[in-house]
Design an enzyme around this catalytic site. Structure first.
Site, PDB file in Angstrom:
ATOM      1  N   ASP A 217     -21.444 -32.884 -14.681  1.00 22.94           N
ATOM      2  CA  ASP A 217     -22.117 -32.640 -15.851  1.00 22.94           C
ATOM      3  C   ASP A 217     -21.481 -33.171 -17.136  1.00 22.94           C
ATOM      4  O   ASP A 217     -20.272 -33.211 -17.044  1.00 22.94           O
ATOM      5  CB  ASP A 217     -22.291 -31.061 -15.971  1.00 22.94           C
ATOM      6  CG  ASP A 217     -22.970 -30.692 -17.179  1.00 22.94           C
ATOM      7  OD1 ASP A 217     -23.917 -30.619 -17.312  1.00 22.94           O
ATOM      8  OD2 ASP A 217     -22.605 -29.933 -18.070  1.00 22.94           O
ATOM      9  N   GLU A 244     -24.296 -37.471 -15.126  1.00 24.61           N
ATOM     10  CA  GLU A 244     -25.216 -37.235 -16.024  1.00 24.61           C
ATOM     11  C   GLU A 244     -24.752 -38.013 -17.707  1.00 24.61           C
ATOM     12  O   GLU A 244     -24.062 -37.467 -18.365  1.00 24.61           O
ATOM     13  CB  GLU A 244     -25.477 -35.908 -16.435  1.00 24.61           C
ATOM     14  CG  GLU A 244     -26.375 -35.522 -17.458  1.00 24.61           C
ATOM     15  CD  GLU A 244     -26.316 -33.968 -18.163  1.00 24.61           C
ATOM     16  OE1 GLU A 244     -27.373 -33.593 -18.362  1.00 24.61           O
ATOM     17  OE2 GLU A 244     -25.180 -33.688 -18.242  1.00 24.61           O
TER      18      GLU A 244
END
Length: 466
Positions: A217, A244
């Site tokens: 993340d 990401e």
């Protein structure tokens, strides 16, 4: 179920070796309880998924979905979505049916707890007291470490300050993600020796439990030094790792050139294919055309297939007001799924959420997407076509038609009127006098002459298998 053909893509680089993987579809079970994933293990396998991406496994509190992305402690799995015991049971249940677990990991920051205390000690005195008072419970939920001591202190964070320039790597990677109204932001971890050692122990502990992949993340907010220090060759060996890095487009877009391209150039990881997503959104817009999907990688509008996680929606898009403009029309989203599950290239990710009514802004639109008949049939097509070459037969503003070997044909019509597409079947080596059956509608197509016309109904996809 159609036979699954596992064509392995070997990714070996100087920095380490990522395990051999086929481009099997990932179910993003967003905000699902671990016990719920375990209970649906058989259904998940029967639907054709080979991996499930689950919520961050760590200590976090608060019922809101975003609270899962605010770590209090890496050493313990305990949140409203489950504990370590639930997590292990889930891994075992999925393993029995041939499905792997990918863990969402949050390594850039810790929880914003400035509303209740001024120090930067994590997990904090209240949590440490709870560890002590319920020691027998937490002994079962511990991944590693000494729970009588704090994990991090003020020395383990960058100085406070909010990101102001989103195109400056230094600003984005060394300052905080902040909200409005005086929010002091998420405390940004400094990759010193102690922090890195604890994050490695955390990832290794998840790996030892049977996790087979990591979604990183907010990796856009981590320096390359930090990424290199944490994701050592031994950590990523045998794992599927993808980050990401949110961009607005492909090559030439500032966010791509400054953040995503360096990430891919300096790691062996895969990444969300935001360039392709931007291309898909434009192709399905009023002014765009499906000819943009003819070969998007050729002009930098899609990632190399072996490094790409493809999607039509991510969890941030419906759940963060700043991204909601990217939500596609429901029919267009279905047609886009037919494209990413029909094409050759990329590992498709299917988003399906479990949100409380108070947080669900879309009345359960994505709650059961993962198991809808149409989705299951598209995944069956994807699984059956793995390893078969893709050739585009035709593209224009309204339509896209391509084949997978001689065994599969995909046609998509985004427009409001039926479209006819005629192709030279000798040129493209399509089989005559055999039935091609559309897995979505059951309609059959048989080629009996050199020039064959495919009729594509309005706002419809066809996924023919021989």
């Amino acid at each position: 179920m159609k036979a699954v053909v596992n064509i392995l893509i070997i990714l070996s680089f100087t920095f380490g070796v990522i395990r051999s993987v086929s481009a099997d579809t990932i179910l993003h079970a967003f905000n699902w309880k671990y016990s719920e994933v375990a209970a649906k293990a058989n259904q998940i396998a029967q639907a054709g998924y080979k991996q499930v991406l689950v919520a961050p496994a760590m200590k976090s509190s608060g019922d809101q979905w975003w609270a899962r992305y605010q770590p209090q402690d890496y050493r313990v799995i305990d949140s409203p979505l489950g504990n370590k015991e639930d997590f292990v049971n889930m891994i075992q249940a999925l393993k029995k049916v041939g499905v792997e677990v990918y863990a969402d990991v949050v390594l850039n920051h810790m929880a914003n707890e400035s509303w209740k205390r001024s120090d930067l000690n994590y997990p904090g005195t209240d949590v440490l007291a709870d560890y002590k008072n319920r020691s027998s419970y937490y002994a079962k939920q511990t991944l590693f470490g000494d729970l009588s001591q704090e994990l991090f202190s003020a020395n383990d964070f960058h100085p406070a300050g909010c990101i102001t320039d989103w195109n400056d790597p230094g600003n984005v990677q060394y300052w905080r993600l902040c909200g409005g109204n005086g929010d002091t932001g998420l405390p940004d971890l400094d990759p010193n020796n102690w922090v890195v050692s604890q994050q490695r122990l955390y990832l290794q502990a998840l790996k030892d439990l049977g996790v087979k992949g990591f979604r990183i993340d907010a990796v856009k907010h981590m320096s390359q030094y930090q990424i290199d220090q944490i994701f050592t060759p031994s950590i990523i060996s045998g794992m599927y790792v993808f980050g990401e890095v949110i961009t607005s487009g492909g090559k030439g877009d500032v966010s791509y050139d400054v953040f995503l391209a360096p990430y891919l150039n300096n790691t062996t990881h895969a990444a969300y294919d935001f360039p392709l997503f931007a291309t898909i959104r434009d192709a399905f817009s009023i002014n765009g055309g499906l000819n943009e999907l003819h070969d998007p990688q050729a002009y930098g509008a899609a990632l190399e297939g072996s490094r790409a996680v493809t999607f039509t929606i991510t969890h941030d898009i419906p759940n963060n007001d700043g991204f909601r403009y990217q939500i596609m029309d429901p029919t267009d989203e279905t047609l886009a799924y037919a494209y990413i599950l029909g094409r050759d290239g990329g590992t498709p990710l299917v988003y399906s959420d479990e949100l409380p009514a108070s947080e669900d802004k879309d009345n359960g639109r994505w709650k059961n997407v993962w198991d809808k008949t149409q989705m299951v049939e598209m995944i069956a097509f994807h699984n059956a076509m793995q390893g078969k070459a893709m050739t585009v037969l035709h593209s224009d503003h309204c339509t896209l038609l391509f084949k997978r070997g001689k065994q599969g044909i995909v046609g998509i019509n985004k427009c409001g009127d039926a479209q006819n597409v005629t192709v030279d079947t000798n040129q493209y080596e399509l089989n005559w006098y055999v039935d091609y059956k559309d897995v979505l509608s059951g309609a059959k197509e048989q080629i009996t002459s050199r020039y064959h016309t495919f009729n594509l109904p309005a706002r419809t996809a066809r996924m023919y298998m021989m």
